[in-house]
Design an enzyme around this catalytic site. Structure first.
Site, mmCIF file in Angstrom:
data_model
loop_
_atom_site.group_PDB
_atom_site.id
_atom_site.type_symbol
_atom_site.label_atom_id
_atom_site.label_comp_id
_atom_site.label_asym_id
_atom_site.label_seq_id
_atom_site.Cartn_x
_atom_site.Cartn_y
_atom_site.Cartn_z
ATOM 1 N N HIS A 148 31.231 34.725 39.683
ATOM 2 C CA HIS A 148 29.822 34.673 40.060
ATOM 3 C C HIS A 148 29.018 35.589 39.134
ATOM 4 O O HIS A 148 29.594 36.393 38.403
ATOM 5 C CB HIS A 148 29.628 35.149 41.515
ATOM 6 C CG HIS A 148 30.003 36.587 41.719
ATOM 7 N ND1 HIS A 148 31.308 37.017 41.799
ATOM 8 C CD2 HIS A 148 29.247 37.716 41.828
ATOM 9 C CE1 HIS A 148 31.340 38.328 41.958
ATOM 10 N NE2 HIS A 148 30.090 38.788 41.977
ATOM 11 N N HIS A 185 31.398 37.315 36.353
ATOM 12 C CA HIS A 185 32.592 38.143 36.545
ATOM 13 C C HIS A 185 33.342 37.703 37.793
ATOM 14 O O HIS A 185 32.830 36.913 38.596
ATOM 15 C CB HIS A 185 32.201 39.633 36.628
ATOM 16 C CG HIS A 185 31.188 39.949 37.683
ATOM 17 N ND1 HIS A 185 29.844 39.663 37.550
ATOM 18 C CD2 HIS A 185 31.315 40.506 38.911
ATOM 19 C CE1 HIS A 185 29.205 40.040 38.631
ATOM 20 N NE2 HIS A 185 30.081 40.553 39.484
ATOM 21 N N ASP A 244 25.836 38.444 39.671
ATOM 22 C CA ASP A 244 25.147 39.134 40.759
ATOM 23 C C ASP A 244 23.674 38.725 40.705
ATOM 24 O O ASP A 244 23.055 38.769 39.645
ATOM 25 C CB ASP A 244 25.293 40.657 40.611
ATOM 26 C CG ASP A 244 26.739 41.105 40.782
ATOM 27 O OD1 ASP A 244 27.513 40.398 41.446
ATOM 28 O OD2 ASP A 244 27.097 42.172 40.237
ATOM 29 N N ARG A 257 43.111 47.120 45.452
ATOM 30 C CA ARG A 257 41.941 47.467 44.631
ATOM 31 C C ARG A 257 40.794 47.747 45.591
ATOM 32 O O ARG A 257 40.582 46.996 46.562
ATOM 33 C CB ARG A 257 41.549 46.311 43.700
ATOM 34 C CG ARG A 257 40.222 46.565 42.976
ATOM 35 C CD ARG A 257 39.899 45.493 41.951
ATOM 36 N NE ARG A 257 38.547 45.616 41.443
ATOM 37 C CZ ARG A 257 38.153 46.475 40.507
ATOM 38 N NH1 ARG A 257 39.036 47.285 39.962
ATOM 39 N NH2 ARG A 257 36.901 46.523 40.106
HETATM 40 O O1 AKG Z 1 35.500 44.456 42.895
HETATM 41 C C1 AKG Z 1 34.958 44.222 41.831
HETATM 42 O O2 AKG Z 1 35.256 44.772 40.804
HETATM 43 C C2 AKG Z 1 33.865 43.175 41.754
HETATM 44 C C3 AKG Z 1 32.958 43.180 42.932
HETATM 45 C C4 AKG Z 1 31.797 42.272 42.739
HETATM 46 O O3 AKG Z 1 31.680 41.557 41.787
HETATM 47 C C5 AKG Z 1 30.718 42.264 43.735
HETATM 48 O O4 AKG Z 1 30.842 42.958 44.779
HETATM 49 O O5 AKG Z 1 29.710 41.562 43.512
HETATM 50 FE FE FE2 Z 2 29.663 40.825 41.553
#
Ligand code: AKG
Ligand code: FE2
Length: 165
Positions: A41, A98, A43, A108
């Protein structure tokens, strides 16, 4: 705009259980496959300030559709340009596609601050970023409208397409 008292900024905590949490590897195998923890996606907001633990998983998509891993560094912030900043810079800054993969064995964790404008502020482009060679890419919109449009699409869809002039 993101410091405005009415800004729609938000904070999210992400926790990705290891893939082996669901499917433990057979005893003779040391590794397990990774899975998608957070689908690809961009942001939607202006800027994302992301911090994670020392477990990798974040990947960004570069030209040609290649996924490049971001080395995890719990002492650093990863700054992502979001869709709104892409529109406000008339495409000079590009919002980054990403995704996050799960790790085979470790959790993670990430935390992200999403800087967003107030819902009814009109997003404008500085006039010097609009030239005959680079005409205005997107029609004027406000964040409330953008958010509503993004909720009507799927996570991985390209929302800015809806606002092309
Ligand atoms: O956990 C991550 O590194 C990505 C999180 C992410 O892309 C988001 O929360 O929009
Ligand atoms: Fe994100």
């Amino acid at each position: 705009m993101i410091r405005d008292v009415d800004s729609d900024s938000m904070f999210r905590l992400n926790r990705y259980p290891p893939s082996s949490f669901h499917t433990p590897p057979p005893p003779h195998r040391a590794t397990t496959t990774t899975e998608i923890g957070f689908g690809e996606h961009t942001d939607p907001q202006m800027l994302t300030i992301l911090r994670s633990n020392d477990v990798g998983g974040l990947q960004i998509c570069v030209a040609g559709g290649t996924w490049v891993p971001v080395t995890p560094d719990p002492t650093a912030f990863c700054i992502n340009v979001g869709d709104v900043l892409q529109a406000m810079t008339n495409g000079r800054f590009m919002s980054v596609r990403h995704r996050a993969l799960t790790n085979g064995f470790k959790y993670r964790m990430s935390m992200a601050y999403f800087g967003a404008p107030p819902p009814h502020a009109w997003l404008s482009v500085p006039p010097e970023l609009v030239t005959p060679h680079r005409p205005l890419l997107y029609r004027p919109f406000n964040w409330a409208e953008y958010k509503k449009a993004s909720y009507s699409l799927r996570l991985g869809d390209s929302r800015l397409q809806l606002f092309l002039k």
